[in-house]
Design a protein around this motif. Structure first.
Motif, PDB file in Angstrom:
ATOM      1  N   LEU A   1      -0.700  14.754  15.445  1.00  0.00           N
ATOM      2  CA  LEU A   1      -2.370  14.122  14.926  1.00  0.00           C
ATOM      3  C   LEU A   1      -1.975  13.223  13.519  1.00  0.00           C
ATOM      4  CD1 LEU A   1      -4.406  16.929  15.450  1.00  0.00           C
ATOM      5  CD2 LEU A   1      -4.332  15.072  17.115  1.00  0.00           C
ATOM      6  N   LYS A   2      -1.487  13.820  12.569  1.00  0.00           N
ATOM      7  CA  LYS A   2      -0.832  13.026  11.733  1.00  0.00           C
ATOM      8  C   LYS A   2      -0.313  11.699  11.819  1.00  0.00           C
ATOM      9  CE  LYS A   2       2.632  13.455   9.544  1.00  0.00           C
ATOM     10  NZ  LYS A   2       3.924  14.068   9.297  1.00  0.00           N
ATOM     11  N   ASP A   3       0.736  11.704  12.659  1.00  0.00           N
ATOM     12  CA  ASP A   3       1.684  10.716  13.074  1.00  0.00           C
ATOM     13  C   ASP A   3       0.669   9.555  14.006  1.00  0.00           C
ATOM     14  OD1 ASP A   3       3.773  11.841  12.050  1.00  0.00           O
ATOM     15  OD2 ASP A   3       4.546  12.575  13.918  1.00  0.00           O
ATOM     16  N   ILE A   4      -0.170   9.970  14.785  1.00  0.00           N
ATOM     17  CA  ILE A   4      -1.388   9.166  15.251  1.00  0.00           C
ATOM     18  C   ILE A   4      -2.005   8.470  14.385  1.00  0.00           C
ATOM     19  CG2 ILE A   4      -3.209   8.843  16.847  1.00  0.00           C
ATOM     20  CD1 ILE A   4      -2.084  11.191  18.439  1.00  0.00           C
ATOM     21  N   PHE A   5      -2.346   9.017  13.455  1.00  0.00           N
ATOM     22  CA  PHE A   5      -3.102   8.412  12.256  1.00  0.00           C
ATOM     23  C   PHE A   5      -2.412   7.275  11.371  1.00  0.00           C
ATOM     24  CE2 PHE A   5      -4.579   8.242   7.775  1.00  0.00           C
ATOM     25  CZ  PHE A   5      -5.852   8.031   8.019  1.00  0.00           C
ATOM     26  N   LEU A   6      -1.277   7.949  11.168  1.00  0.00           N
ATOM     27  CA  LEU A   6      -0.407   6.937  10.260  1.00  0.00           C
ATOM     28  C   LEU A   6       0.004   5.632  11.113  1.00  0.00           C
ATOM     29  CD1 LEU A   6       1.694   9.520   8.396  1.00  0.00           C
ATOM     30  CD2 LEU A   6      -0.188   8.034   7.423  1.00  0.00           C
ATOM     31  N   GLU A   7      -0.083   5.559  12.531  1.00  0.00           N
ATOM     32  CA  GLU A   7       0.339   4.485  13.358  1.00  0.00           C
ATOM     33  C   GLU A   7      -0.480   3.183  12.838  1.00  0.00           C
ATOM     34  OE1 GLU A   7      -0.081   5.313  17.222  1.00  0.00           O
ATOM     35  OE2 GLU A   7       1.541   6.727  17.495  1.00  0.00           O
ATOM     36  N   SER A   8      -1.642   3.102  12.338  1.00  0.00           N
ATOM     37  CA  SER A   8      -2.555   2.319  11.684  1.00  0.00           C
ATOM     38  C   SER A   8      -2.189   1.680  10.574  1.00  0.00           C
ATOM     39  CB  SER A   8      -3.833   2.580  11.720  1.00  0.00           C
ATOM     40  OG  SER A   8      -4.493   2.723  12.919  1.00  0.00           O
ATOM     41  N   PHE A   9      -1.054   2.247   9.894  1.00  0.00           N
ATOM     42  CA  PHE A   9      -0.528   2.030   8.660  1.00  0.00           C
ATOM     43  C   PHE A   9       1.041   1.753   8.569  1.00  0.00           C
ATOM     44  CE2 PHE A   9      -4.126   4.705   8.043  1.00  0.00           C
ATOM     45  CZ  PHE A   9      -4.945   3.968   7.203  1.00  0.00           C
ATOM     46  N   ARG A  10       1.533   0.876   9.545  1.00  0.00           N
ATOM     47  CA  ARG A  10       2.891   0.489   9.844  1.00  0.00           C
ATOM     48  C   ARG A  10       3.438  -0.033   8.480  1.00  0.00           C
ATOM     49  NH1 ARG A  10       4.345   1.853  14.778  1.00  0.00           N
ATOM     50  NH2 ARG A  10       2.521   1.881  16.428  1.00  0.00           N
ATOM     51  N   SER A  11       2.853  -1.026   7.745  1.00  0.00           N
ATOM     52  CA  SER A  11       3.249  -1.650   6.773  1.00  0.00           C
ATOM     53  C   SER A  11       3.147  -0.927   5.278  1.00  0.00           C
ATOM     54  CB  SER A  11       2.452  -3.088   6.693  1.00  0.00           C
ATOM     55  OG  SER A  11       1.059  -2.597   6.288  1.00  0.00           O
ATOM     56  N   ALA A  12       2.723   0.321   5.389  1.00  0.00           N
ATOM     57  CA  ALA A  12       2.508   1.047   4.082  1.00  0.00           C
ATOM     58  C   ALA A  12       3.817   1.640   3.766  1.00  0.00           C
ATOM     59  CB  ALA A  12       1.490   1.911   4.228  1.00  0.00           C
ATOM     60  N   GLU A  13       3.946   1.956   2.221  1.00  0.00           N
ATOM     61  CA  GLU A  13       5.214   2.854   2.153  1.00  0.00           C
ATOM     62  C   GLU A  13       4.690   4.073   2.118  1.00  0.00           C
ATOM     63  OE1 GLU A  13       7.796   3.203  -2.093  1.00  0.00           O
ATOM     64  OE2 GLU A  13       6.994   1.423  -1.330  1.00  0.00           O
ATOM     65  N   ILE A  14       5.191   4.993   2.818  1.00  0.00           N
ATOM     66  CA  ILE A  14       4.659   6.435   3.097  1.00  0.00           C
ATOM     67  C   ILE A  14       5.741   7.595   2.554  1.00  0.00           C
ATOM     68  CG2 ILE A  14       3.845   8.064   4.685  1.00  0.00           C
ATOM     69  CD1 ILE A  14       3.206   5.636   6.686  1.00  0.00           C
TER      70      ILE A  14
ATOM     71  N   MET B   1       0.768  -1.193   0.067  1.00  0.00           N
ATOM     72  CA  MET B   1       0.019   0.056   0.087  1.00  0.00           C
ATOM     73  C   MET B   1       0.738   1.323  -0.182  1.00  0.00           C
ATOM     74  SD  MET B   1      -2.685   1.238   2.895  1.00  0.00           S
ATOM     75  CE  MET B   1      -3.685   2.663   2.726  1.00  0.00           C
ATOM     76  N   ASN B   2       0.642   2.243  -0.793  1.00  0.00           N
ATOM     77  CA  ASN B   2       1.277   3.612  -1.101  1.00  0.00           C
ATOM     78  C   ASN B   2       0.376   4.609  -0.264  1.00  0.00           C
ATOM     79  OD1 ASN B   2       3.636   2.323  -2.201  1.00  0.00           O
ATOM     80  ND2 ASN B   2       2.523   2.261  -3.923  1.00  0.00           N
ATOM     81  N   ILE B   3       1.100   5.541   0.519  1.00  0.00           N
ATOM     82  CA  ILE B   3       0.426   6.646   1.079  1.00  0.00           C
ATOM     83  C   ILE B   3       1.054   7.711   0.807  1.00  0.00           C
ATOM     84  CG2 ILE B   3      -0.417   7.739   3.125  1.00  0.00           C
ATOM     85  CD1 ILE B   3      -0.629   4.871   4.534  1.00  0.00           C
ATOM     86  N   THR B   4       0.550   8.941   0.191  1.00  0.00           N
ATOM     87  CA  THR B   4       1.404  10.212   0.155  1.00  0.00           C
ATOM     88  C   THR B   4       0.638  10.994   1.084  1.00  0.00           C
ATOM     89  OG1 THR B   4       1.780   9.569  -2.371  1.00  0.00           O
ATOM     90  CG2 THR B   4       1.590  11.937  -1.642  1.00  0.00           C
ATOM     91  N   VAL B   5       1.685  11.819   1.799  1.00  0.00           N
ATOM     92  CA  VAL B   5       1.185  12.559   2.782  1.00  0.00           C
ATOM     93  C   VAL B   5       1.672  14.025   2.183  1.00  0.00           C
ATOM     94  CG1 VAL B   5       1.292  13.672   5.226  1.00  0.00           C
ATOM     95  CG2 VAL B   5       0.996  10.836   4.498  1.00  0.00           C
ATOM     96  N   ILE B   6       0.616  15.135   2.447  1.00  0.00           N
ATOM     97  CA  ILE B   6       0.990  16.434   1.969  1.00  0.00           C
ATOM     98  C   ILE B   6       0.943  17.370   3.037  1.00  0.00           C
ATOM     99  CG2 ILE B   6       0.814  18.425   0.718  1.00  0.00           C
ATOM    100  CD1 ILE B   6       0.210  16.718  -1.654  1.00  0.00           C
ATOM    101  N   ASN B   7       1.922  17.892   3.877  1.00  0.00           N
ATOM    102  CA  ASN B   7       1.739  18.615   5.184  1.00  0.00           C
ATOM    103  C   ASN B   7       1.700  20.178   4.704  1.00  0.00           C
ATOM    104  OD1 ASN B   7       2.333  16.589   7.469  1.00  0.00           O
ATOM    105  ND2 ASN B   7       3.825  16.036   5.770  1.00  0.00           N
ATOM    106  N   GLY B   8       0.957  20.825   5.117  1.00  0.00           N
ATOM    107  CA  GLY B   8       0.703  22.129   4.724  1.00  0.00           C
ATOM    108  C   GLY B   8       1.680  23.202   5.472  1.00  0.00           C
ATOM    109  N   THR B   9       2.542  22.601   6.221  1.00  0.00           N
ATOM    110  CA  THR B   9       3.393  23.322   7.076  1.00  0.00           C
ATOM    111  C   THR B   9       4.670  22.628   7.396  1.00  0.00           C
ATOM    112  OG1 THR B   9       3.958  24.679   8.907  1.00  0.00           O
ATOM    113  CG2 THR B   9       2.443  22.857   9.226  1.00  0.00           C
ATOM    114  N   GLU B  10       5.826  23.181   7.545  1.00  0.00           N
ATOM    115  CA  GLU B  10       6.986  22.449   7.966  1.00  0.00           C
ATOM    116  C   GLU B  10       7.281  22.482   9.281  1.00  0.00           C
ATOM    117  OE1 GLU B  10      10.713  23.683   5.906  1.00  0.00           O
ATOM    118  OE2 GLU B  10       9.413  24.806   4.457  1.00  0.00           O
ATOM    119  N   LYS B  11       6.083  22.903  10.094  1.00  0.00           N
ATOM    120  CA  LYS B  11       6.469  23.105  11.545  1.00  0.00           C
ATOM    121  C   LYS B  11       5.783  21.719  12.091  1.00  0.00           C
ATOM    122  CE  LYS B  11       4.362  25.174  15.750  1.00  0.00           C
ATOM    123  NZ  LYS B  11       3.647  26.417  16.233  1.00  0.00           N
TER     124      LYS B  11
END
Length: 243
Positions: A18-31, A1-11
């Protein structure tokens, strides 16, 4: 599975947490992650080259092309942005402006009609809903129907650090529920294209058919014609997963 994340800030603030918490459910994905404005530092100049001559004529094509390729390969698109003055960040808006040529009236990518997307935003006070809608508006006109949204208010770095455990657990449970909903999907199947998305497509199709009938076909119209969309083909039926 491929996930593309676009963050609206570098901060790396609360939205990033919150994004990191969300992505914890996709540990086997290529992000693959992009951080704005670093990965797209320029504003759209409104030159219309992308509409008239093609996206490769854009002065910022070297940035846009990399991000677009990742979006096309992604099974899940995640867009994040804190709320700035009741809206998404200027960097996020600048990126979305660059993809105007991918809006349905122009040259929408067939691949986008089968994708899933998630928007994560938060604010101090109010505005999270309008910030999420800024992003959702573009995603929907790209052809994406399946869009999940996580938003919360009254959060800042200082507040986050001092959140009572009960409140922190409540927020985590909320975003975990959204993550679970998207993690359990079968990404070998295309996302359902909603009736609203289809109505938008057919409205644009009517315009493109009239343009062609009047003999004023340009780049956009040739694109529709070559994809067979002025005849019987439809983007939500044409795309196949590579899994």
């Amino acid at each position: 599975m491929n996930i593309t994340v676009i963050n609206g800030t570098e901060k790396r603030g609360v939205t990033c947490k919150l994004k990191d918490i969300f992505l914890e459910s996709f540990r086997s994905a290529e992000i693959t992650e992009f951080y704005l404005p670093k990965d797209c530092p320029a504003f759209c100049a409104g030159c219309t080259n992308c509409f008239m001559r093609g996206e490769d004529a854009c002065k910022d094509y070297s940035y846009i092309n990399v991000i677009e390729k990742s979006l096309m390969q992604a099974d899940l698109v995640v867009m994040t942005s804190p709320t700035y003055v009741m809206h998404a960040t200027g960097a996020m808006k600048a990126l979305l402006d660059h993809f105007g040529y991918r809006w349905m009236p122009h040259r929408p990518a067939a691949e986008m009609f089968g994708k899933h997307a998630v928007i994560i935003t938060q604010c101090i006070g109010s505005g999270a809903k309008s910030a999420a809608n800024d992003i959702k508006h573009s995603l929907s006109w790209w052809g994406i129907s399946k869009i999940g949204i996580f938003k919360c208010a009254l959060i800042s770095d200082i507040v986050w650090s001092n959140l009572p455990e009960k409140k922190r657990k409540s927020l985590k449970n909320k975003i975990d529920r959204l993550a679970y909903k998207f993690a359990r999907l079968d990404y070998s199947m295309l996302a359902h294209t909603s009736l609203i998305t289809k109505i938008k497509f057919y409205f644009c199709r009517i315009i493109q058919k009239r343009v062609r009938k009047n003999g004023i076909a340009g780049l956009d119209n040739e694109y529709w014609h070559n994809n067979g969309w002025l005849d019987g083909s439809r983007p939500w039926k044409k795309v196949n997963r590579k899994h």
